[in-house]
Design an enzyme around this catalytic site. Sequence first.
Site, PDB file in Angstrom:
ATOM      1  N   ARG A  99       0.850  -1.216   0.000  1.00 10.80           N
ATOM      2  CA  ARG A  99       0.000   0.000   0.000  1.00 10.80           C
ATOM      3  C   ARG A  99       0.875   1.251   0.000  1.00 10.80           C
ATOM      4  O   ARG A  99       1.440   1.653   1.040  1.00 10.80           O
ATOM      5  CB  ARG A  99      -0.913   0.006   1.225  1.00 10.80           C
ATOM      6  CG  ARG A  99      -1.765   1.275   1.347  1.00 10.80           C
ATOM      7  CD  ARG A  99      -2.839   1.378   0.313  1.00 10.80           C
ATOM      8  NE  ARG A  99      -3.793   0.262   0.428  1.00 10.80           N
ATOM      9  CZ  ARG A  99      -4.684  -0.009  -0.523  1.00 10.80           C
ATOM     10  NH1 ARG A  99      -4.712   0.703  -1.639  1.00 10.80           N
ATOM     11  NH2 ARG A  99      -5.519  -1.027  -0.376  1.00 10.80           N
ATOM     12  N   GLN A 117      -8.791  -6.202  -9.596  1.00  7.58           N
ATOM     13  CA  GLN A 117      -9.195  -4.950 -10.252  1.00  7.58           C
ATOM     14  C   GLN A 117      -8.046  -4.226 -10.927  1.00  7.58           C
ATOM     15  O   GLN A 117      -8.220  -3.614 -11.974  1.00  7.58           O
ATOM     16  CB  GLN A 117      -9.925  -4.024  -9.265  1.00  7.58           C
ATOM     17  CG  GLN A 117      -9.057  -3.268  -8.322  1.00  7.58           C
ATOM     18  CD  GLN A 117      -9.699  -1.941  -7.870  1.00  7.58           C
ATOM     19  OE1 GLN A 117     -10.539  -1.344  -8.557  1.00  7.58           O
ATOM     20  NE2 GLN A 117      -9.247  -1.468  -6.724  1.00  7.58           N
ATOM     21  N   ARG A 122       1.538  -6.231  -9.991  1.00  6.77           N
ATOM     22  CA  ARG A 122       2.017  -5.769  -8.669  1.00  6.77           C
ATOM     23  C   ARG A 122       2.026  -6.893  -7.625  1.00  6.77           C
ATOM     24  O   ARG A 122       2.477  -6.682  -6.499  1.00  6.77           O
ATOM     25  CB  ARG A 122       1.156  -4.598  -8.191  1.00  6.77           C
ATOM     26  CG  ARG A 122      -0.298  -4.969  -7.961  1.00  6.77           C
ATOM     27  CD  ARG A 122      -1.115  -3.774  -7.488  1.00  6.77           C
ATOM     28  NE  ARG A 122      -2.490  -4.175  -7.200  1.00  6.77           N
ATOM     29  CZ  ARG A 122      -3.367  -3.397  -6.591  1.00  6.77           C
ATOM     30  NH1 ARG A 122      -3.020  -2.164  -6.213  1.00  6.77           N
ATOM     31  NH2 ARG A 122      -4.599  -3.816  -6.342  1.00  6.77           N
ATOM     32  N   HIS A 200       0.328   3.707 -10.377  1.00  7.72           N
ATOM     33  CA  HIS A 200      -0.600   4.148  -9.318  1.00  7.72           C
ATOM     34  C   HIS A 200       0.149   4.922  -8.209  1.00  7.72           C
ATOM     35  O   HIS A 200       0.204   4.491  -7.052  1.00  7.72           O
ATOM     36  CB  HIS A 200      -1.263   2.894  -8.733  1.00  7.72           C
ATOM     37  CG  HIS A 200      -2.509   3.137  -7.940  1.00  7.72           C
ATOM     38  ND1 HIS A 200      -2.547   3.904  -6.796  1.00  7.72           N
ATOM     39  CD2 HIS A 200      -3.772   2.707  -8.119  1.00  7.72           C
ATOM     40  CE1 HIS A 200      -3.764   3.918  -6.314  1.00  7.72           C
ATOM     41  NE2 HIS A 200      -4.539   3.219  -7.095  1.00  7.72           N
ATOM     42  N   ASP A 245     -12.272  10.250  -6.704  1.00  3.84           N
ATOM     43  CA  ASP A 245     -11.786   9.073  -7.444  1.00  3.84           C
ATOM     44  C   ASP A 245     -12.179   9.284  -8.908  1.00  3.84           C
ATOM     45  O   ASP A 245     -13.213   8.815  -9.369  1.00  3.84           O
ATOM     46  CB  ASP A 245     -12.437   7.801  -6.886  1.00  3.84           C
ATOM     47  CG  ASP A 245     -11.760   6.540  -7.432  1.00  3.84           C
ATOM     48  OD1 ASP A 245     -12.035   5.448  -6.878  1.00  3.84           O
ATOM     49  OD2 ASP A 245     -10.983   6.658  -8.401  1.00  3.84           O
ATOM     50  N   GLU A 304      -2.218   9.411 -10.964  1.00  2.00           N
ATOM     51  CA  GLU A 304      -1.729   8.192 -11.622  1.00  2.00           C
ATOM     52  C   GLU A 304      -1.729   8.341 -13.143  1.00  2.00           C
ATOM     53  O   GLU A 304      -2.793   8.458 -13.761  1.00  2.00           O
ATOM     54  CB  GLU A 304      -2.643   7.042 -11.212  1.00  2.00           C
ATOM     55  CG  GLU A 304      -2.845   6.923  -9.702  1.00  2.00           C
ATOM     56  CD  GLU A 304      -4.096   6.141  -9.335  1.00  2.00           C
ATOM     57  OE1 GLU A 304      -4.473   5.225 -10.085  1.00  2.00           O
ATOM     58  OE2 GLU A 304      -4.692   6.472  -8.284  1.00  2.00           O
TER      59      GLU A 304
HETATM   60  O1  TA6 Z   1      -6.803   4.547  -8.309  1.00  6.09           O
HETATM   61  C1  TA6 Z   1      -8.001   4.649  -7.634  1.00  6.09           C
HETATM   62  C2  TA6 Z   1      -8.524   3.267  -7.285  1.00  6.09           C
HETATM   63  O2  TA6 Z   1      -8.983   2.587  -8.436  1.00  6.09           O
HETATM   64  C3  TA6 Z   1      -9.621   3.425  -6.246  1.00  6.09           C
HETATM   65  O3  TA6 Z   1     -10.893   3.145  -6.783  1.00  6.09           O
HETATM   66  C4  TA6 Z   1      -9.205   2.457  -5.138  1.00  6.09           C
HETATM   67  O4  TA6 Z   1      -9.731   1.171  -5.395  1.00  6.09           O
HETATM   68  C5  TA6 Z   1      -7.671   2.512  -5.297  1.00  6.09           C
HETATM   69  O5  TA6 Z   1      -7.486   2.466  -6.700  1.00  6.09           O
HETATM   70  C6  TA6 Z   1      -6.911   1.466  -4.533  1.00  6.09           C
HETATM   71  O6  TA6 Z   1      -7.079   0.215  -5.107  1.00  6.09           O
HETATM   72  P1  TA6 Z   1      -6.297  -1.035  -4.435  1.00  6.09           P
HETATM   73  O7  TA6 Z   1      -6.661  -2.224  -5.268  1.00  6.09           O
HETATM   74  O8  TA6 Z   1      -4.831  -0.731  -4.487  1.00  6.09           O
HETATM   75  O9  TA6 Z   1      -6.789  -1.099  -3.012  1.00  6.09           O
END
Ligand code: TA6
Length: 347
Positions: A99, A117, A122, A200, A245, A304
Site C-alpha cells: 500500500r 481490479q 504488482r 498508481h 476518485d 496516476e
Molecule cells: O486509483 C483509484 C482506485 O482505483 C480506487 O478506486 C481504489 O480502489 C484505489 O485504486 C486502490 O485500489 P487497491 O486495489 O490498491 O486497493
Amino acid sequence: MRRRIGGEVQSAQSKVPEIKRVYDFLLEKEKTSAPSSSPYVEFSKGVNGLEKVILRESRGSSAEVYLYGAHVTSWKNDHGEELLFLSSKAVFKPPKAIRGGIPICFPQFGGLGTLDQHGFARNRFWTIDDDPPPFPTNTLSKAFVDLILKPSEEDSKNWPHSFEYRLRIALGPGGDLMLTSRIRNTNSEGKPFSFTFAYHTYFSVSDISEVRVEGLETLDYLDNLQNRDRFTEQGDALTFESEVDKIYLSTPTKIAIIDHEKKRTFVVRKDGLPDAVVWNPWDKKAKAMADFGDDEYKYMLCVEAAAIEKPITLKPGEEWKGRLELSAVPSSYCSGQLDPQRVLQGS
Ligand code: TA6
C-alpha cells in the site's frame, strides 16, 4: 533410495560425489550470477526479507524498488526527504499488494472479471533483466535497474496472452525518478491483446487540504464515485475537501501537484499515457482499508499516469512504451506553464 538411470540402477550413496559436484557448481553460479552492487545500485533485502534494489544518485537522491511487484516504495530527494507515501500499515506479504509507493497496474486498471481490479503485475515476483534490448533513453543515469515480468502458467489461465514486460527504474542526475515500461506481445499464434495500465503513484503531502493540482482544469473525467459517468471539470485548479476518485481523459503531458505547506511542487511528466487518475479515499474509505491508517488520507494524494479510456492493443511482435517522469521542485514553479490548453498545444 534407488532409481533407474538410463537402464542402470544406481544406489543413492554412489551418487553423492556427483550431487556435491552439481551443488558446488550451482553455488558458484549463484555467486557469479548474483547481480553485483555498485555505488549507484545496491541489491539488498527489505521488509520480511523481500529482495529490493536501492538506487543512489551522486547528489544524494535515492529510490527503492522491491522485486515483488517491481514496486517502488521510496523516492527521496538529495536532502533525504521522502517524496512518496507508504502506509505505516502496508503489508509486505505476497500476494497482497504493498500500500503506497508506485504500484504497477497491468494488464488492467479498475477492471472486473477474472483478474484483480488492478491486474496481477504488482502481485508477482519480477526478475532482474540482465540482458535488456537496447534502451532508447536520453538519461546518462548510472542509477537504474531493469526488471522483467513474463506470465506464469497460472497467469495464462486468467489472461491467455504471451507478453514480456520490461521496466526500467532510473534516478536522473537531478534526482528525478523515471519509470519506463515496455510491453511486447510475444504471442506466436498471431493473437493480438489489449490492456489498460496505470502507474498508481502515491505522493506524500503535508496536508491534503493544502494541496492543489494544476493541469486537469476543464477536462472531461469519469467519476468512479458516480458509476464512472462522464463529467467536465471546473475551470480552476483542483482542491480537496472529500473523497475523490476520478479518471481524467486526454490529459496534458505535464500535471503539477502543489503542496502549499512544504512549498514543493511535484511535476508529473508522462508519455504514452493519455489519462490521469486522481484518488484520495478520505476518512470513511481510509477506515475501511486494513492496510491504511485511519488518518493517513491527510498525507497522501494519488495522481496516476494511465491508459484507461482507450485500451492499448498490441499485435504479435508489437511493443508499447509508457514513460513516467517525476520531479519535485520548489513551489516558485510558475503554474502558468501548466495551462492545459497551452500544454495541449505542445508549448
Ligand atoms: O486509483 C483509484 C482506485 O482505483 C480506487 O478506486 C481504489 O480502489 C484505489 O485504486 C486502490 O485500489 P487497491 O486495489 O490498491 O486497493
